[in-house]
Design a protein around this motif. Structure first.
Motif, PDB file in Angstrom:
ATOM      1  N   ASP A   1     -22.847  38.370  19.325  1.00 40.68           N
ATOM      2  CA  ASP A   1     -21.761  39.326  19.471  1.00 40.68           C
ATOM      3  C   ASP A   1     -21.144  39.206  20.864  1.00 40.68           C
ATOM      4  O   ASP A   1     -21.863  39.290  21.867  1.00 40.68           O
ATOM      5  N   PRO A   2     -19.809  39.050  20.944  1.00 37.18           N
ATOM      6  CA  PRO A   2     -19.170  38.938  22.259  1.00 37.18           C
ATOM      7  C   PRO A   2     -19.252  40.251  23.049  1.00 37.18           C
ATOM      8  O   PRO A   2     -19.414  40.241  24.257  1.00 37.18           O
ATOM      9  N   VAL A   3     -19.135  41.369  22.349  1.00 37.26           N
ATOM     10  CA  VAL A   3     -19.301  42.694  22.947  1.00 37.26           C
ATOM     11  C   VAL A   3     -20.069  43.539  21.940  1.00 37.26           C
ATOM     12  O   VAL A   3     -20.069  43.244  20.745  1.00 37.26           O
ATOM     13  N   PRO A   4     -20.708  44.611  22.374  1.00 42.34           N
ATOM     14  CA  PRO A   4     -21.528  45.403  21.439  1.00 42.34           C
ATOM     15  C   PRO A   4     -20.769  45.986  20.253  1.00 42.34           C
ATOM     16  O   PRO A   4     -21.334  46.202  19.203  1.00 42.34           O
ATOM     17  N   GLU A   5     -19.468  46.230  20.404  1.00 39.51           N
ATOM     18  CA  GLU A   5     -18.699  46.851  19.325  1.00 39.51           C
ATOM     19  C   GLU A   5     -18.242  45.857  18.259  1.00 39.51           C
ATOM     20  O   GLU A   5     -17.661  46.250  17.258  1.00 39.51           O
ATOM     21  N   VAL A   6     -18.449  44.557  18.478  1.00 40.90           N
ATOM     22  CA  VAL A   6     -17.922  43.530  17.582  1.00 40.90           C
ATOM     23  C   VAL A   6     -19.068  42.742  16.973  1.00 40.90           C
ATOM     24  O   VAL A   6     -19.968  42.294  17.675  1.00 40.90           O
ATOM     25  N   THR A   7     -19.021  42.578  15.641  1.00 38.89           N
ATOM     26  CA  THR A   7     -19.989  41.737  14.944  1.00 38.89           C
ATOM     27  C   THR A   7     -19.249  40.514  14.423  1.00 38.89           C
ATOM     28  O   THR A   7     -18.220  40.645  13.759  1.00 38.89           O
ATOM     29  N   VAL A   8     -19.767  39.332  14.728  1.00 35.77           N
ATOM     30  CA  VAL A   8     -19.115  38.090  14.329  1.00 35.77           C
ATOM     31  C   VAL A   8     -20.026  37.350  13.352  1.00 35.77           C
ATOM     32  O   VAL A   8     -21.212  37.182  13.612  1.00 35.77           O
ATOM     33  N   THR A   9     -19.446  36.935  12.220  1.00 40.01           N
ATOM     34  CA  THR A   9     -20.210  36.180  11.232  1.00 40.01           C
ATOM     35  C   THR A   9     -19.401  34.968  10.790  1.00 40.01           C
ATOM     36  O   THR A   9     -18.192  34.900  11.001  1.00 40.01           O
ATOM     37  N   THR A  10     -20.093  34.050  10.177  1.00 45.33           N
ATOM     38  CA  THR A  10     -19.449  32.915   9.528  1.00 45.33           C
ATOM     39  C   THR A  10     -20.163  32.699   8.205  1.00 45.33           C
ATOM     40  O   THR A  10     -21.244  33.217   7.972  1.00 45.33           O
ATOM     41  N   SER A  11     -19.552  31.920   7.350  1.00 47.25           N
ATOM     42  CA  SER A  11     -20.183  31.664   6.061  1.00 47.25           C
ATOM     43  C   SER A  11     -21.111  30.454   6.164  1.00 47.25           C
ATOM     44  O   SER A  11     -20.908  29.577   7.014  1.00 47.25           O
ATOM     45  N   PRO A  12     -22.109  30.386   5.308  1.00 46.28           N
ATOM     46  CA  PRO A  12     -22.965  29.196   5.299  1.00 46.28           C
ATOM     47  C   PRO A  12     -22.174  27.919   5.008  1.00 46.28           C
ATOM     48  O   PRO A  12     -22.491  26.860   5.534  1.00 46.28           O
ATOM     49  N   ARG A  13     -21.127  28.037   4.198  1.00 42.74           N
ATOM     50  CA  ARG A  13     -20.296  26.870   3.889  1.00 42.74           C
ATOM     51  C   ARG A  13     -19.599  26.348   5.148  1.00 42.74           C
ATOM     52  O   ARG A  13     -19.522  25.142   5.372  1.00 42.74           O
ATOM     53  N   SER A  14     -19.101  27.247   5.982  1.00 40.36           N
ATOM     54  CA  SER A  14     -18.436  26.833   7.224  1.00 40.36           C
ATOM     55  C   SER A  14     -19.426  26.166   8.173  1.00 40.36           C
ATOM     56  O   SER A  14     -19.102  25.166   8.815  1.00 40.36           O
ATOM     57  N   LEU A  15     -20.618  26.728   8.265  1.00 40.17           N
ATOM     58  CA  LEU A  15     -21.642  26.122   9.110  1.00 40.17           C
ATOM     59  C   LEU A  15     -22.016  24.742   8.585  1.00 40.17           C
ATOM     60  O   LEU A  15     -22.144  23.785   9.362  1.00 40.17           O
ATOM     61  N   ALA A  16     -22.147  24.606   7.277  1.00 40.86           N
ATOM     62  CA  ALA A  16     -22.467  23.301   6.684  1.00 40.86           C
ATOM     63  C   ALA A  16     -21.348  22.298   6.944  1.00 40.86           C
ATOM     64  O   ALA A  16     -21.611  21.118   7.211  1.00 40.86           O
ATOM     65  N   ARG A  17     -20.092  22.736   6.857  1.00 39.68           N
ATOM     66  CA  ARG A  17     -18.975  21.828   7.138  1.00 39.68           C
ATOM     67  C   ARG A  17     -18.994  21.349   8.579  1.00 39.68           C
ATOM     68  O   ARG A  17     -18.766  20.174   8.858  1.00 39.68           O
ATOM     69  N   ALA A  18     -19.258  22.272   9.516  1.00 39.22           N
ATOM     70  CA  ALA A  18     -19.286  21.891  10.925  1.00 39.22           C
ATOM     71  C   ALA A  18     -20.409  20.892  11.201  1.00 39.22           C
ATOM     72  O   ALA A  18     -20.203  19.873  11.877  1.00 39.22           O
ATOM     73  N   VAL A  19     -21.589  21.161  10.658  1.00 38.93           N
ATOM     74  CA  VAL A  19     -22.711  20.246  10.857  1.00 38.93           C
ATOM     75  C   VAL A  19     -22.435  18.916  10.158  1.00 38.93           C
ATOM     76  O   VAL A  19     -22.694  17.840  10.708  1.00 38.93           O
TER      77      VAL A  19
END
Length: 177
Positions: A90-108
């Protein structure tokens, strides 16, 4: 699993709409022309059959069990089909950041395929584990270590909240001569 929900939800909605429409048509037919009722559904025959049933009847118990099993199936299906996001730092406590497993698989996968010795690669990712299967024309062990190092370096660059385990397998393929 989500595909099954996308198919199951409209089908259940369609069944409920048809049942609702049948009830409306039968009710209106009974109000307008009581002599021609029932129009589609044989309500009087069903009512006569239901009057002889008790809670101890086998048909009532069987129906209750079937409805319970179908309801449990739909409940479990809905719980299992939830989104499996990969959480990032999380960049700041008020913000939650997620990505999808598909996006992570594409990047890898993009990182693995950019290796000059890799002919092809497939990547499956989740929040807990990344599985890389690559093919090469060179000896598999040497390329495996290079691919593993590239994936580890890439995962260090990503702001993942929890680092997943990495499994890399490389096979040597025969080149076209």
């Amino acid at each position: 699993m989500r595909l099954l929900l996308r198919v199951l939800a409209p089908l259940l909605g369609l069944v409920l709409a048809v049942v609702g429409l049948a009830i409306v048509v039968e009710t209106v037919t009974l109000w307008v022309a009581p002599d021609s009722s029932p129009l589609v559904v044989p309500w009087p025959a069903w009512q006569a059959a239901a009057e002889g049933l008790t809670w101890q009847s086998g048909a009532v118990r069987g129906t209750a069990i079937a409805v319970g099993v179908v309801g449990l199936f739909v409940l479990v299906l809905g719980l299992v089909a939830r989104r499996h996001d990969v959480y990032l730092a999380d960049p700041v406590p008020e913000v939650t950041v997620t990505t999808s497993p598909r996006s992570l698989a594409r990047a890898v996968g993009h990182e693995v395929r950019s290796h000059s010795d890799v002919v092809s690669a497939s990547v499956v990712a989740s929040a807990k584990k990344i599985t890389v299967k690559a093919s090469t024309l060179d000896p598999a062990e040497a390329v495996r270590e290079d691919v593993r190092a590239r994936v580890d370096t890439m995962l260090v660059r990503l702001p993942l909240a929890r680092r997943p385990r990495v499994s890399v397998s490389v096979t040597t393929t025969q080149g076209v001569k």
